[in-house]
Design an enzyme around this catalytic site. Structure first.
Site, short mmCIF file in Angstrom:
data_model
loop_
_atom_site.label_atom_id
_atom_site.label_comp_id
_atom_site.label_asym_id
_atom_site.label_seq_id
_atom_site.Cartn_x
_atom_site.Cartn_y
_atom_site.Cartn_z
N LYS A 16 21.00 74.90 66.12
CA LYS A 16 20.32 73.88 66.95
C LYS A 16 21.32 73.10 67.79
O LYS A 16 21.12 72.91 68.99
CB LYS A 16 19.54 72.89 66.06
CG LYS A 16 18.45 73.51 65.23
CD LYS A 16 17.61 72.46 64.51
CE LYS A 16 18.35 71.70 63.43
NZ LYS A 16 18.69 72.49 62.24
N ARG A 92 11.38 66.08 61.42
CA ARG A 92 11.63 66.93 60.27
C ARG A 92 10.52 66.84 59.24
O ARG A 92 10.58 67.52 58.22
CB ARG A 92 12.92 66.49 59.60
CG ARG A 92 13.97 67.58 59.62
CD ARG A 92 15.28 66.96 59.75
NE ARG A 92 16.34 67.50 59.00
CZ ARG A 92 17.59 67.51 59.50
NH1 ARG A 92 17.82 67.10 60.73
NH2 ARG A 92 18.56 67.94 58.79
N ARG A 129 30.99 76.80 58.27
CA ARG A 129 30.99 75.80 59.36
C ARG A 129 32.02 74.71 59.12
O ARG A 129 32.18 74.21 58.01
CB ARG A 129 29.60 75.18 59.48
CG ARG A 129 29.52 74.06 60.51
CD ARG A 129 28.10 73.78 60.93
NE ARG A 129 27.35 73.01 59.95
CZ ARG A 129 26.10 72.57 60.15
NH1 ARG A 129 25.47 72.87 61.27
NH2 ARG A 129 25.48 71.88 59.21
N ARG A 163 31.61 69.57 56.29
CA ARG A 163 30.69 68.50 55.94
C ARG A 163 30.40 68.54 54.45
O ARG A 163 30.24 69.63 53.89
CB ARG A 163 29.37 68.69 56.70
CG ARG A 163 29.37 68.06 58.07
CD ARG A 163 28.16 68.44 58.89
NE ARG A 163 26.87 68.23 58.22
CZ ARG A 163 25.70 68.33 58.85
NH1 ARG A 163 25.65 68.62 60.14
NH2 ARG A 163 24.56 68.15 58.20
N ARG A 174 18.96 71.57 50.76
CA ARG A 174 18.50 71.23 52.11
C ARG A 174 17.55 72.31 52.64
O ARG A 174 16.59 72.01 53.32
CB ARG A 174 19.71 71.05 53.04
CG ARG A 174 20.48 69.76 52.72
CD ARG A 174 21.90 69.78 53.27
NE ARG A 174 21.96 69.83 54.71
CZ ARG A 174 22.87 70.49 55.41
NH1 ARG A 174 23.82 71.19 54.80
NH2 ARG A 174 22.86 70.47 56.71
#
Ligand code: AMP
Length: 227
Positions: A16, A92, A129, A163, A174
């Site tokens: 995204k 969300r 990531r 992160r 998540r």
């Protein structure tokens, strides 16, 4: 003429943020990431940051009322009704979508891009990531495409880190929340005829060109990037 109003939805790690950066350049419309806004609030230890911190650290969604405080403020401060927006990570929940629709009544959003990708692909992507730790930058890297000087951001020089919520057990949590709370938005926007599905297992450039082609087909944009 008002700017394009786009929502980009998809699992964590579906790309995204990357698509929003490309679209923001192409259309000149503000890219609004509620995740970035919360990370900045936490970094500043603002009152909202303090309220959001525990939820974020445990990989949970921040309560809707706190999300809407931030979003409502951005609508005013950034003139989003007129300038348009690319929302990344918002809405969300169905409740957030109801509140956004009420804010934008009667037209609502122009289109919703759903970045579709399997859980296996996103788990692998998120584990690899790495992000710039400067909340005002937020550039995205990965173990496969690190910054030029490891591990400092190419854009601002700040350290590039993993992160906390990109660690495996948190990723699973998540993704479960995504299925339970965010995935129902796909049906909602499909029923309104606003949904654009794009295969997000493709390369970022391919995802961008396919999403753009869909917007052109729907006459929501033209070749020059004007909405
Ligand atoms: P993101 O960078 O979009 O993955 O967001 C990071 C974290 O910020 C999420 O795991 C949530 O804790 C919080 N967050 C961001 N956007 C929202 C939202 N629209 N609703 C609830 N929580 C959010």
């Amino acid at each position: 003429m008002r700017g394009l109003r786009l929502l980009i939805i998809g699992k964590q790690g579906s790309g995204k943020g990357t698509l929003c950066v490309q679209f923001a350049q192409h259309f000149g419309v503000p890219h609004i990431s509620t995740g970035d806004a919360f990370r900045a609030a936490v970094a500043e230890s603002s009152e909202r940051g303090i309220r959001a911190k525990a939820f974020m650290e445990s990989g949970q969604l921040v309560p809707d009322d706190l999300v809407m405080e931030i979003v409502d403020e951005l609508f005013v401060r950034e003139s989003l009704r007129e300038r348009g927006f690319l929302f990344d990570g918002f809405p969300r929940t169905v409740h957030q979508a109801d509140l956004l629709d009420a804010t934008l009544a009667p037209e609502g959003v122009d289109a919703v891009i759903d970045l579709e990708v399997s859980t296996e692909v996103v788990v692998a992507r998120l584990a690899s990531r790495r992000v710039c730790s400067n909340p005002n930058c937020g550039a995205i890297y990965s173990l496969k495409s690190p910054p030029k000087s490891p591990w400092n951001c190419d854009l601002c020089g700040s350290p590039v880190v993993q992160r906390d919520d990109d660690r495996e057990e948190m990723i699973r949590r998540r993704l479960d929340d995504y299925e339970a709370m965010t995935a129902p938005l796909v049906d909602r926007y499909e029923a309104l005829g606003k949904l654009i599905r794009v295969d997000a297992a493709l390369s970022p450039d391919e995802v961008f060109s396919r999403a753009l082609a869909e917007l052109l087909t729907r006459r929501l944009a033209n070749e020059t990037g004007e909405a």
